[in-house]
Design a protein around this motif. Structure first.
Motif, PDB file in Angstrom:
ATOM      1  N   PRO A  23      61.783 -43.527 117.108  1.00 53.06           N
ATOM      2  CA  PRO A  23      60.542 -44.154 117.569  1.00 53.06           C
ATOM      3  C   PRO A  23      60.341 -45.567 117.023  1.00 53.06           C
ATOM      4  N   TYR A  24      60.806 -45.839 115.802  1.00 55.53           N
ATOM      5  CA  TYR A  24      60.535 -47.145 115.194  1.00 55.53           C
ATOM      6  C   TYR A  24      61.526 -48.225 115.606  1.00 55.53           C
ATOM      7  N   PRO A  83      54.506 -40.380 115.854  1.00 52.89           N
ATOM      8  CA  PRO A  83      55.569 -40.562 116.853  1.00 52.89           C
ATOM      9  C   PRO A  83      55.602 -39.476 117.930  1.00 52.89           C
ATOM     10  N   LEU A  84      55.422 -38.220 117.535  1.00 58.84           N
ATOM     11  CA  LEU A  84      55.501 -37.141 118.525  1.00 58.84           C
ATOM     12  C   LEU A  84      54.405 -37.304 119.573  1.00 58.84           C
ATOM     13  N   LEU A 107      63.518 -37.907 114.984  1.00 54.87           N
ATOM     14  CA  LEU A 107      62.068 -37.790 115.141  1.00 54.87           C
ATOM     15  C   LEU A 107      61.441 -37.183 113.897  1.00 54.87           C
ATOM     16  N   HIS A 108      60.399 -37.845 113.401  1.00 56.95           N
ATOM     17  CA  HIS A 108      59.669 -37.364 112.221  1.00 56.95           C
ATOM     18  C   HIS A 108      60.632 -37.061 111.079  1.00 56.95           C
ATOM     19  N   GLU A 109      61.591 -37.974 110.877  1.00 55.83           N
ATOM     20  CA  GLU A 109      62.566 -37.771 109.800  1.00 55.83           C
ATOM     21  C   GLU A 109      61.942 -38.102 108.448  1.00 55.83           C
ATOM     22  N   ALA A 132      64.872 -33.139 119.279  1.00 50.95           N
ATOM     23  CA  ALA A 132      64.243 -33.828 118.150  1.00 50.95           C
ATOM     24  C   ALA A 132      65.112 -33.630 116.914  1.00 50.95           C
ATOM     25  N   VAL A 133      65.825 -34.669 116.533  1.00 55.32           N
ATOM     26  CA  VAL A 133      66.746 -34.558 115.401  1.00 55.32           C
ATOM     27  C   VAL A 133      65.970 -34.760 114.095  1.00 55.32           C
TER      28      VAL A 133
END
Lengths: 324, 324
Positions: free
Chosen positions: A76-77, A120-121, A102-104, A136-137
């Motif tokens: 996302p960034y 982000p989600l 995602l959301h790491e 979603a990794v």
């Protein structure tokens, strides 16, 4: 990867044709991601260039046996709303999965709140990317309603426990995600944050971490952990009708693991033994689509000496001590 | 254990002579614990009986090569103040280490608060057991001042990360303990909660968990993790002048690990490679006290076929499906 019994992988990196070529030469199945970022690298200059190169690679790979492709916006960034919208259109037109980090980390979420006013989600949901084709990794930092969002939309998590620990990202709430019905597959992440690319060890670690982090010693039992590593991964890729379990009509993607090793005696429960006691050192044979790729620990399609020499050559070439 | 490069272990279980006999037959170094509990088992009837049997075993083992002994009160919740006081006297008289499960679970702490009005570590401090001879096994739940107590008294932690995860005990605060100067060794715990007894994997997991649980990707670097698995363990046993590092005057307890395997190419940093990429499958040779015990993966002192047959025999004997 073949040595630890992996028959199929999903990848996201630059130069997708090179990754696909290596998979074809090794005789592995692979879903190769077409990486997309906004900023320039040695591979491409901007998002449109990444997409154009990815689609060209996809066309070139159309006849490659065992190779499929997916869209792989990096995270996302690093990807703009405009590019995400473009990729969504492509995903719908070409029936492709979307694989992204995602959301790491906490930083990723803080940054999204600052730049987009939401996590982000939620941003992906608003853009329409949340669906059964989303992989979603990592998914380390998830609130309860976010787990529900993934479940309701049929999205998958690629759980990479070693990488999440090594980079100090945290521990993904896999036991809770499974309880809510989210599909989960097991990933290794790349060599830079994993070092082993050993799916059996990741599966073992996933089973252990789910227990240790949830406080429930019954969380993610051995058999379920093995399911994540096989059918869970196949479902994430949308290939569950072709691979992921041993069934009539599915491809013979198989792996033989010897249980007669001294350190595995005695065996009371094969699933528990596979999850907690055995390792890649016990993998003897691997077949992909019915064809033998690892024969009693020896690669059938890879010249091991040649590959060692190539690795040695590149080690010198990319050594930090060698500015050339 | 030899196959994963372990040359020396510290054990706590019933029938210490049987454990010592197995170590001698395998040619391993071992510090065998004399287990003490208050309640009866097939081995002994009460604390005094455990102690008497332990001391008799110690006498019988006096001439066994590589075998030392320690006192092993099982845990704070299974041993009375009276027995702890008795064991402290013995430890001082006989110059023995004290090995016990400590702060493994929340329940243990809650129970101690109810029964003794303080947490287990504080109880041990009051009883005088906290000192350089104490090996605190697990040490999962530690407050800041408790870490300081362990450091100030020179006690050691035996960190058993797989067991702590599998039993959902939690994650020991190893990065913080090391920062305060506590000595830490790596343990596997027993087969019932670990399944592999693979010190290399425990070391790798310790390095990863320290990062993931502290939020600091620089916590417990590879070289330091290897130090815990070698010199840290030797210090915990008070054997750091004899073993734990390769130095003139120390015993040749050594292990050779092949780095020429295909999956280990290329290698930039041997310490990182050992901690994160290699595994017991790369251990080729092990020497204990200068004598070869594992020769290119084959045991020199163990008849592997005979051992497999023995394991198979006992598997049937102790199977839950066989009430005999």
């Amino acid at each position: 990867m073949l040595r630890s019994g992996t028959t199929c992988f999903n990848d996201m990196y630059f130069f997708p044709q090179a990754a696909a070529g290596a998979a074809v030469r090794a005789g592995m199945r692979a879903m190769i991601g077409m990486a997309v970022l906004e900023f320039p690298t040695a591979y491409a200059s901007d998002a449109d260039d990444y997409i154009a190169k990815g689609l060209a690679a996809r066309d070139a790979l159309r006849e490659s046996p065992g190779i499929t492709t997916c869209l792989a916006p990096h995270a996302p960034y690093t990807v703009s709303d405009r590019s995400f919208t473009h990729l969504l259109t492509l995903a719908e037109q070409l029936d492709l999965r979307i694989h992204l980090h995602l959301h790491e980390t906490h930083d990723e979420i803080t940054q999204s709140l600052a730049s987009h006013g939401c996590r982000p989600l939620e941003r992906l949901r608003r853009l329409g990317l949340l669906g059964p084709g989303l992989i979603a990794v990592h998914a380390v930092h998830l609130e309860e309603h976010e787990i529900d969002l993934l479940a309701v939309h049929g999205a998958s998590i690629a759980h990479c426990p070693t990488s999440n620990l090594k980079l100090a990202s945290g521990i993904a709430p896999i036991a809770r995600a499974l309880a809510r019905g989210v599909n989960v597959g097991i990933g290794t992440d790349g060599a830079a944050s994993n070092n082993r690319l050993d799916l059996l060890r990741e599966t073992s670690l996933a089973a252990l971490l789910a227990k240790g982090s949830s406080g429930d010693a019954a969380a993610l039992p051995a058999h379920r952990a093995i399911e994540l590593a096989t059918l869970g991964g196949a479902r994430a890729l949308g290939l569950e009708h072709e691979i992921g379990s041993i069934e009539p009509g599915k491809a013979a993607d198989l792996c033989a693991i010897r249980f007669d090793a001294l350190e595995l005696a005695p065996c009371y429960d094969p699933a528990s033994h596979l999850a907690y006691a055995a390792g890649r050192e016990h993998v003897t044979h691997v077949w992909v689509n019915g064809s033998l790729r690892l024969d009693n620990g020896r690669h059938t399609w890879i010249d091991e000496e040649e590959l060692k020499n190539t690795a040695s050559l590149w080690q010198t070439k990319i050594s930090p001590r060698n500015p050339m």
